[in-house]
Scaffold this motif. Structure first.
Motif, PDB file in Angstrom:
ATOM      1  N   THR A   1       0.841  -1.197   0.000  1.00 56.79           N
ATOM      2  CA  THR A   1       0.000   0.000   0.000  1.00 56.79           C
ATOM      3  C   THR A   1       0.874   1.244   0.000  1.00 56.79           C
ATOM      4  N   HIS A   2       0.278   2.338  -0.489  1.00 54.15           N
ATOM      5  CA  HIS A   2       0.892   3.651  -0.366  1.00 54.15           C
ATOM      6  C   HIS A   2       0.135   4.515   0.645  1.00 54.15           C
ATOM      7  N   GLU A   3      -0.864   3.930   1.314  1.00 46.69           N
ATOM      8  CA  GLU A   3      -1.701   4.682   2.240  1.00 46.69           C
ATOM      9  C   GLU A   3      -0.986   4.799   3.586  1.00 46.69           C
ATOM     10  N   ILE A   4      -0.361   5.947   3.828  1.00 45.00           N
ATOM     11  CA  ILE A   4       0.481   6.107   5.005  1.00 45.00           C
ATOM     12  C   ILE A   4      -0.337   6.049   6.291  1.00 45.00           C
TER      13      ILE A   4
ATOM     14  N   GLN B   1      10.994  -1.852   9.866  1.00 46.53           N
ATOM     15  CA  GLN B   1      10.877  -1.163  11.131  1.00 46.53           C
ATOM     16  C   GLN B   1       9.442  -1.205  11.635  1.00 46.53           C
ATOM     17  N   HIS B   2       9.287  -0.932  12.927  1.00 47.55           N
ATOM     18  CA  HIS B   2       7.961  -0.670  13.480  1.00 47.55           C
ATOM     19  C   HIS B   2       7.424   0.593  12.807  1.00 47.55           C
ATOM     20  N   PRO B   3       6.103   0.651  12.550  1.00 49.11           N
ATOM     21  CA  PRO B   3       5.560   1.813  11.827  1.00 49.11           C
ATOM     22  C   PRO B   3       5.937   3.155  12.435  1.00 49.11           C
ATOM     23  N   ALA B   4       5.873   3.281  13.763  1.00 45.46           N
ATOM     24  CA  ALA B   4       6.188   4.567  14.384  1.00 45.46           C
ATOM     25  C   ALA B   4       7.620   4.980  14.065  1.00 45.46           C
ATOM     26  N   ALA B   5       8.542   4.030  14.152  1.00 52.80           N
ATOM     27  CA  ALA B   5       9.945   4.348  13.865  1.00 52.80           C
ATOM     28  C   ALA B   5      10.148   4.651  12.391  1.00 52.80           C
ATOM     29  N   PHE B   6       9.501   3.861  11.520  1.00 57.24           N
ATOM     30  CA  PHE B   6       9.702   4.065  10.081  1.00 57.24           C
ATOM     31  C   PHE B   6       9.183   5.425   9.633  1.00 57.24           C
ATOM     32  N   PHE B   7       7.989   5.789  10.056  1.00 61.04           N
ATOM     33  CA  PHE B   7       7.406   7.035   9.570  1.00 61.04           C
ATOM     34  C   PHE B   7       8.001   8.267  10.246  1.00 61.04           C
ATOM     35  N   GLN B   8       8.529   8.112  11.448  1.00 60.56           N
ATOM     36  CA  GLN B   8       9.140   9.248  12.123  1.00 60.56           C
ATOM     37  C   GLN B   8      10.607   9.426  11.750  1.00 60.56           C
ATOM     38  N   ASN B   9      11.307   8.302  11.583  1.00 59.09           N
ATOM     39  CA  ASN B   9      12.745   8.410  11.336  1.00 59.09           C
ATOM     40  C   ASN B   9      13.240   7.220  10.528  1.00 59.09           C
ATOM     41  N   PRO B  10      12.917   7.169   9.219  1.00 57.55           N
ATOM     42  CA  PRO B  10      13.394   6.056   8.398  1.00 57.55           C
ATOM     43  C   PRO B  10      14.921   6.000   8.393  1.00 57.55           C
ATOM     44  N   ALA B  11      15.435   4.775   8.272  1.00 58.50           N
ATOM     45  CA  ALA B  11      16.878   4.566   8.436  1.00 58.50           C
ATOM     46  C   ALA B  11      17.683   4.877   7.190  1.00 58.50           C
ATOM     47  N   THR B  12      17.050   4.860   6.010  1.00 54.09           N
ATOM     48  CA  THR B  12      17.795   5.023   4.761  1.00 54.09           C
ATOM     49  C   THR B  12      17.394   6.311   4.057  1.00 54.09           C
ATOM     50  N   PRO B  13      18.335   6.950   3.361  1.00 49.13           N
ATOM     51  CA  PRO B  13      18.000   8.161   2.597  1.00 49.13           C
ATOM     52  C   PRO B  13      16.909   7.909   1.559  1.00 49.13           C
ATOM     53  N   ARG B  14      16.891   6.718   0.949  1.00 47.82           N
ATOM     54  CA  ARG B  14      15.882   6.431  -0.072  1.00 47.82           C
ATOM     55  C   ARG B  14      14.484   6.429   0.538  1.00 47.82           C
ATOM     56  N   ALA B  15      14.324   5.838   1.720  1.00 44.34           N
ATOM     57  CA  ALA B  15      13.021   5.832   2.387  1.00 44.34           C
ATOM     58  C   ALA B  15      12.618   7.242   2.800  1.00 44.34           C
TER      59      ALA B  15
END
Length: 278
Positions: free
Chosen positions: A205-208, A230-244
């Motif tokens: 999905t693209h539905e954030i 990642q856990h959603p909270a971590a991914f959407f707040q602070n993704p680990a990669t520049p591409r994300a």
């Protein structure tokens, strides 16, 4: 408590001609877990779920569904074909184009698989099919043909049809990509209900807003690789990669999240196990 592994991929590679679409993919999904797969177009997301249920056979690696493993490549045999069929029976996929039979009513679409594939008696299949249509809020559309259904209603029929096979894992490929925001919210609410019942799901999905709410884990893909999990909270707040980070910035600017998802819940219905036990 440690949950059992529902589905796993190890070292998956898939090539179409000169294009390598999947590159050494490792993924583990536990029973009852909801994993959302995100990434730009062409990153390999759809190919991944098609390989997980072996609609596409990987060029290398292995797929395991609840303890049943297919190694790829390997020589075709009757036992291997039976194993692949068993894995496909334990997974269900809801694709973007839905593939509802236009000459069948909503109920007939739902019961076709159980009757023709699982060899269930028609009266039993009808009874379960009616309960599944009620489960997705479509009791009154039982005898309607797809041409007379809205996009959101068609999507919910497709979900009921997938559930009718009593799968252990459901794979969703962009469940709202062809729907306007209001109808998309209806379909996403149905998926959200399934998550509440403990169904194991992998959802592209693209539905954030939806992913943030329903996912236990977010997997981010690009160029055939899994770049992070990642856990959603971590991914959407602070993704680990520049591409994300770039991907999320562009998605947030686009503001594609459906409105009112938190307000569209229907009264709680019977659980899936209760539907099939009756």
């Amino acid at each position: 408590m440690t949950r059992s592994i529902a589905i796993a991929a190890r070292g998956l590679h898939k090539r179409f001609g000169e294009l390598e679409v999947l590159k050494s993919i490792d993924l583990t999904v536990h029973s009852g877990e909801v994993v959302v797969v995100m990434g730009p177009s062409g990153s390999g997301k759809t190919t991944l779920i098609r390989c997980l249920n072996l609609l596409e056979e990987p060029d290398a690696g292995s797929v395991t569904v609840n303890g049943r493993t297919v190694e790829c490549p390997s020589r075709h045999s009757r036992s291997r074909n039976r194993l692949i069929r068993d894995i496909r029976m334990r997974t269900a996929t809801v694709f973007q184009d839905l593939n509802l039979f236009p000459h069948m009513t909503a109920l007939e679409n739902v019961i076709e698989g159980p009757i023709s594939v699982r060899r269930l008696p028609r009266p039993y299949a009808i009874e379960a099919g009616e309960r599944l249509l009620a489960h997705v809020g479509l009791t009154d559309k039982r005898d309607e043909y797809p041409a007379r259904l809205s996009g959101g209603q068609k999507q919910r029929v497709a979900i009921a049809r997938a559930l009718a096979m009593e799968p252990e894992v459901i794979l969703f490929d962009e469940p709202t990509s062809a729907l306007d925001p209001e109808l998309g919210a209806e379909a996403l609410q149905t998926v959200k209900d399934l998550a509440a019942y403990g169904m194991t799901m992998i959802i592209i999905t693209h539905e954030i807003a939806f992913a943030r709410e329903v996912a236990d884990r977010v997997v981010f893909m690009d160029a055939g690789y899994i770049l992070e999990e990642q856990h959603p909270a971590a991914f959407f707040q602070n993704p680990a990669t520049p591409r994300a980070k770039t991907f999320l910035r562009l998605m947030t600017d686009g503001d594609i999240s459906p409105p009112g998802l938190e307000n569209t819940a229907r009264p709680r219905q019977e659980s899936l196990s209760e539907i099939f036990r009756k």
